[in-house]
Design a protein around this motif. Sequence first.
Motif, PDB file in Angstrom:
ATOM      1  N   ALA A 124     -28.214  11.249  -7.553  1.00 24.91           N
ATOM      2  CA  ALA A 124     -27.176  11.402  -6.535  1.00 24.91           C
ATOM      3  C   ALA A 124     -26.475  10.075  -6.264  1.00 24.91           C
ATOM      4  N   GLY A 125     -27.002   9.002  -6.845  1.00 20.78           N
ATOM      5  CA  GLY A 125     -26.399   7.694  -6.605  1.00 20.78           C
ATOM      6  C   GLY A 125     -26.695   7.158  -5.214  1.00 20.78           C
ATOM      7  N   ILE A 126     -27.768   7.632  -4.611  1.00 20.18           N
ATOM      8  CA  ILE A 126     -28.161   7.163  -3.276  1.00 20.18           C
ATOM      9  C   ILE A 126     -29.246   6.100  -3.465  1.00 20.18           C
ATOM     10  N   PRO A 127     -29.109   4.935  -2.822  1.00 19.73           N
ATOM     11  CA  PRO A 127     -30.146   3.901  -2.973  1.00 19.73           C
ATOM     12  C   PRO A 127     -31.528   4.469  -2.633  1.00 19.73           C
ATOM     13  N   LEU A 128     -32.518   4.127  -3.462  1.00 24.45           N
ATOM     14  CA  LEU A 128     -33.835   4.736  -3.295  1.00 24.45           C
ATOM     15  C   LEU A 128     -34.556   4.229  -2.047  1.00 24.45           C
ATOM     16  N   LEU A 129     -34.465   2.942  -1.798  1.00 25.77           N
ATOM     17  CA  LEU A 129     -35.216   2.362  -0.687  1.00 25.77           C
ATOM     18  C   LEU A 129     -34.420   2.497   0.606  1.00 25.77           C
ATOM     19  N   SER A 130     -35.093   2.905   1.663  1.00 26.11           N
ATOM     20  CA  SER A 130     -34.367   3.105   2.925  1.00 26.11           C
ATOM     21  C   SER A 130     -33.733   1.791   3.387  1.00 26.11           C
ATOM     22  N   CYS A 131     -34.392   0.660   3.087  1.00 27.76           N
ATOM     23  CA  CYS A 131     -33.838  -0.615   3.552  1.00 27.76           C
ATOM     24  C   CYS A 131     -32.563  -0.999   2.793  1.00 27.76           C
ATOM     25  N   ASP A 132     -32.323  -0.371   1.644  1.00 31.04           N
ATOM     26  CA  ASP A 132     -31.092  -0.655   0.889  1.00 31.04           C
ATOM     27  C   ASP A 132     -29.942   0.267   1.272  1.00 31.04           C
ATOM     28  N   ARG A 133     -30.210   1.231   2.119  1.00 27.71           N
ATOM     29  CA  ARG A 133     -29.152   2.181   2.466  1.00 27.71           C
ATOM     30  C   ARG A 133     -28.417   1.707   3.714  1.00 27.71           C
ATOM     31  N   GLY A 134     -27.114   1.848   3.683  1.00 27.24           N
ATOM     32  CA  GLY A 134     -26.306   1.371   4.795  1.00 27.24           C
ATOM     33  C   GLY A 134     -25.937   2.484   5.752  1.00 27.24           C
ATOM     34  N   GLU A 135     -25.049   2.153   6.678  1.00 30.03           N
ATOM     35  CA  GLU A 135     -24.628   3.107   7.705  1.00 30.03           C
ATOM     36  C   GLU A 135     -23.932   4.322   7.113  1.00 30.03           C
ATOM     37  N   ASP A 136     -23.289   4.138   5.963  1.00 36.59           N
ATOM     38  CA  ASP A 136     -22.531   5.255   5.392  1.00 36.59           C
ATOM     39  C   ASP A 136     -23.325   6.105   4.423  1.00 36.59           C
ATOM     40  N   ASP A 137     -24.514   5.650   4.080  1.00 37.36           N
ATOM     41  CA  ASP A 137     -25.337   6.469   3.193  1.00 37.36           C
ATOM     42  C   ASP A 137     -25.962   7.602   3.998  1.00 37.36           C
ATOM     43  N   PRO A 138     -26.322   8.674   3.323  1.00 40.86           N
ATOM     44  CA  PRO A 138     -26.976   9.771   4.039  1.00 40.86           C
ATOM     45  C   PRO A 138     -28.310   9.316   4.625  1.00 40.86           C
ATOM     46  N   ILE A 139     -28.732  10.014   5.657  1.00 38.59           N
ATOM     47  CA  ILE A 139     -30.073   9.806   6.207  1.00 38.59           C
ATOM     48  C   ILE A 139     -31.019  10.659   5.382  1.00 38.59           C
ATOM     49  N   VAL A 140     -32.050  10.024   4.846  1.00 38.86           N
ATOM     50  CA  VAL A 140     -32.969  10.751   3.974  1.00 38.86           C
ATOM     51  C   VAL A 140     -34.207  11.116   4.779  1.00 38.86           C
ATOM     52  N   ILE A 141     -34.459  12.418   4.847  1.00 42.62           N
ATOM     53  CA  ILE A 141     -35.543  12.921   5.697  1.00 42.62           C
ATOM     54  C   ILE A 141     -36.464  13.827   4.882  1.00 42.62           C
ATOM     55  N   GLY A 142     -37.759  13.777   5.179  1.00 47.42           N
ATOM     56  CA  GLY A 142     -38.721  14.616   4.455  1.00 47.42           C
ATOM     57  C   GLY A 142     -39.484  15.496   5.413  1.00 47.42           C
ATOM     58  N   GLY A 143     -39.929  16.638   4.914  1.00 47.97           N
ATOM     59  CA  GLY A 143     -40.753  17.539   5.712  1.00 47.97           C
ATOM     60  C   GLY A 143     -41.654  18.328   4.785  1.00 47.97           C
ATOM     61  N   GLY A 144     -42.526  19.153   5.349  1.00 45.84           N
ATOM     62  CA  GLY A 144     -43.424  19.940   4.510  1.00 45.84           C
ATOM     63  C   GLY A 144     -44.836  19.391   4.580  1.00 45.84           C
ATOM     64  N   CYS A 145     -45.773  20.090   3.924  1.00 45.29           N
ATOM     65  CA  CYS A 145     -47.179  19.764   4.211  1.00 45.29           C
ATOM     66  C   CYS A 145     -47.596  18.398   3.690  1.00 45.29           C
ATOM     67  N   CYS A 146     -46.879  17.803   2.740  1.00 50.83           N
ATOM     68  CA  CYS A 146     -47.248  16.452   2.293  1.00 50.83           C
ATOM     69  C   CYS A 146     -46.966  15.402   3.356  1.00 50.83           C
ATOM     70  N   THR A 147     -46.145  15.724   4.340  1.00 50.85           N
ATOM     71  CA  THR A 147     -45.812  14.702   5.331  1.00 50.85           C
ATOM     72  C   THR A 147     -46.945  14.497   6.335  1.00 50.85           C
ATOM     73  N   TYR A 148     -48.053  15.235   6.189  1.00 55.50           N
ATOM     74  CA  TYR A 148     -49.214  14.882   7.011  1.00 55.50           C
ATOM     75  C   TYR A 148     -49.807  13.560   6.538  1.00 55.50           C
TER      76      TYR A 148
END
Lengths: 629, 251
Positions: A124-148
Amino acid sequence: MLNYDIILKNISKPGRYIGGEIGQTVKDKSSVHCRWAFCFPDCYEIGMSNLGLRLLYSSLNARDDVWCERCFAPWPDMEQRMRETATPLWALESGDPLSLFDFVAFSLGYELSYTNVLYMLELAGIPLLSCDRGEDDPIVIGGGCCTYNPEPLADFFDLFSIGEGEESLPELSDLYLSMKKDGSYTKEAFLRKASELGGFYVPSFYQVHYHPDGTIAGFEKKYDELPDTVQKRIIRNFDKAHFPSKTYIPYIDTVQDRIMLEVMRGCPRGCRFCQAGMVYRPVREKTPELLNEQAKCLYEATGYEEISLSSLSVSDYTRLSRLTELLLEWTDERRVSLALPSLRADTFTKELMDRISTIRTSTLTFAPEAGTQRLRDVINKNVTEEEILRACQVAFSAGKNQVKLYFMIGHPTETNEDLSGISELSSDVVHSFYQCPDRERGRGGIQVTLSVAAFVPKPFTPFQWEKQDSLEETERKQQYLRSVITDRKVKYNYHDAKVGRIEAVFARGDRKLGRALLEARRRGFRFDAWEEYFSYQAWMDVFRDTEIDPDYYTTRGFGEDEILPWDLIDCGITKAFLKEERHRAYAGLVTPNCMEHCSGCGAAKLGGEETWCNRTLSRCGKTAAPKTN
Amino acid sequence: MVQPNTFPLRENRCPEDQLMDEYHPQNETITVRIGFAKTGLLRFISHLDLQKTMKRAFLRADLPVWFSEGYNPHPKMVFATPLSVGMESLCEFADIRLTKPITPRMLKDSFNRVMDGNLTVWHASTPVFKLTDAYWSSYEIVLVHPNASPSLALEMDSLYKGPLPVVKRTKSTEKEVDISPFIRIPSVSYEEVGAIRIRCQLCVSNTDFLNPSYLIAAASSRFGLSFDRADSHWSVLRTDLFLKDGVTPFL
Ligand code: SF4
C-alpha cells in the motif's frame, strides 16, 4: 482508476480482486468524512469467511459519514503484477489506494498472518513503522484475538482495539470526526483521547524496560492519565449487539459461504489450553426468538442455502432445541440446511442429529484433545471416554461410518502412556462400530481419522507459563504415536511441529520480535500460514540475524512471577485465577464449567446480561456486580 | 465497459404478461428460458460461480424455483453456451425449471431487483428452439496494443478471411486444425488510439466450439503482438446468438 483488464490479465482467481459483491456497502465519497480500510491479512476466500470482519464492516457502515471498505492480501501472482504496474494496494469497494484512508485496520486472528500485515502495508506504500508515519498517513489499528498479546506488532501499529469492537470502533470514528471538526486533531492528541475511551492500547505510549537477561523489568507510561492496563471491551447485552441485516455475498467460493448465526459469545467450559475459551468470557447468549428473526432476515438478504450456528461450543447454548425448532419451521421447506461447526460428545444426542442436516452427512467430529482421562483432567477437557463412545454409538446407529477425532500433543505432564491412549481411544471407537447392531454395512466399514496438533501455550490461559516441547521432542512424540497406531481403520494426520514453534514465538513474544518481523518483510516473507510459503529454515535465519533466540519464548517457559509481555492487557480474567488453574492442572483437579459453578475467574467484573456469571452467581446468592480486581 | 442496458435488440415475440405455463410432462415442472447479460466485473467469475450466483438470486427474489430431489437439492439450470472467464456477454441463455407459472415480466423484475446490473435477465419465455440449436455467436473483440495501426487492421482482416491453421489443444491431444470454417463474416477495423476492433461470428456448437481466444492468439503469433505487457490488453464481448443459418436469432 484501476484497469481491471490489465491488472487481472492471467491472474489466478480474478474474482478475488473485483469486489462489487451484492450486499457490499458503497457510499458517496463527498458525504463521508472518515474512511476505514478493513484489511484481512490473508487471501479473499479466508477473509470473506471471517465473522468478525462482517460484523465490524456493518457496524462501521451504520453511520452515514463513515465508510468502511475491505481489503485482502493479494496472492503472490497479483503481488508481482502490482509491482510491475506500480499499482498500490487498493480497497475493493472504491478501488482507492489504502494510503488515502483515515484508518487502515487489520484483523489479527493468527500469528502466522503477521508477515502479511507488513506485506500489505508495504504494497500500500504505507510506512511500516508507526514512528515513520506522519500526520497524513493513515492510522494503523489492529484488533482480533492476537491483540491479547500485541507486543510483537507494537512497532507497526498506532493502536490496538482490545476486545469486541462493534461499539468501540464506531466510538473511535466519532472521536476522530469530532477532533477533525473542531480542529484539535493531531495524531498524538487523538491517540491520547482514544486511550481514554477504554479498550484502546497505544503501544508507543508505553515504554518497556528489560532486565539484563531479557525478561521484562517494567512498563513506563508516557502520560500520567494513561491506564496501567488496558481493559478489553465487551458487548454487555448481546441481544442488542449490532446485527448486520445485510451482508456481502461473495461471487467466488469462500471457506465459509453461508449464514453464520452467532448464538453466543464465549465458552463456559474452561479448557486450560484454550485461549478463546478464556479471553471471550463472560459467556453471553442471544435469545432464540431474536436469532430466528436474524436468520430469516439474512436468508432473505442472501439466498444462502445453509445456516451455520456459530460459537465456540454451540451445543452449550442453553436454548438450542428451542432455536432449532423455530428455525426448522421455515428452513426445511426452503431447502435451507442447518449446520453446527462444533460438537461436544457429552451433549450429542439423537434428537440433535435429526435436526442438524450437516450431522446427517457421514462424518462426525469430536475433540477429545488428549488420550487418557488423567491428561484430559489436567487440561480440564471434561469429556469421558464413555461419553465419546456413547456419542459414536448414536451416530453409528444412524448409519454413520466416519469419525474425525481432534487431539493435541505436548500438553503439560504428558507421557508416552497418554500418547498410547490416543491410539487406544481410536481403536475403541473402531471396536464400538463393529459392536453396533444397526451399523452401516458395506462401504468398507469404519474410518477413524485422527488430526493431531501440537500444543502452543497461549497468553491468558492457565498454561501461559508452560514450556513448549522442543522441536525434537514434538517430532519424537509424533513418531511414537505413529508407531503405536496399529489399527488399519485409523488414519493418522499430524500438523507440522515447526509451524507450531514459530506460532509460539509470536504468540508469546515481546517487542524485540518487531525487528525479526521487519527483517522477514525485507526478505519477502508472506503467506506464512500457507504451507507452500512457510519456511522454517528461513525463519531460523531471520532469528539468528536479528539476535532473537526462539527457545527463550518457547522451551524456556515463563516464571510465575515474571512480568509477561502481555501484562499490559486486561482481558477480565485475573492472573490469580490462571495461576490457581495451573496448579489445579498439576494436581489433576478438574474445575467445573461456568454453567455448574462459578470459579471466580474475574470476567464477571466486565458485566454483561444473559451471562452464565449472573445465573450461576445468583444461584449461589451472589451477584456479578462489577467488582474491582 | 459495456453499459448494462445495451442488450441485443431483439424483436419481442413473447408477451410480457402472459403466463409461461408449459408443463414438463414427467414431473409437473415448467421449463423457462431466460436470456441474460453477464457484464462488467462479473466477467471475472467462472461458470460454476455464475450458477451459484444465479441460484441465490432466484432464492432472494422468491421465484418459484424447482429443486432436484435427493440429499443435496439444487435448482436445475442448463446453459446454452460456455463463456470464458474474462469475457463479457450481452446474450446468454439458460433454461431453468419452475414449480408454478409466472409471467416474463414478473421473472425479470424480481430477478433484476436483487442483482446489481452486471447480471441482468432481459428475456424470459417458454423455450422456442432446442438449446443445442444455438450455432453462431457474434462477438466484438477489442485489442489494445501500442502497435495497432490501420495497416495492421487490414492485415488482420485478411488473416481472418483466409485459411487459419492453429494448434488446438484438448485434454489429451494437440493438433493443428484450420479454424476458418468456424469463423463467419469477420471484419477488422482500426479504432484510433492503439485499438483494433474485430467483429465476427464464431461457432458455438457442441462439436465445433471456437473460443475467441484463438483469434487473439493467431493474431498475436502472426504479428508478434504480446499481450503480456502492461500497456496491452484485449476484451471480448459476445453480442448475440443465432441458429445455423447465422441470421435467425436464438430464443
Ligand atoms: S466469573 Fe465465573 S461464571 Fe463468569 S466466566 Fe468467570 S468463572 Fe465463569
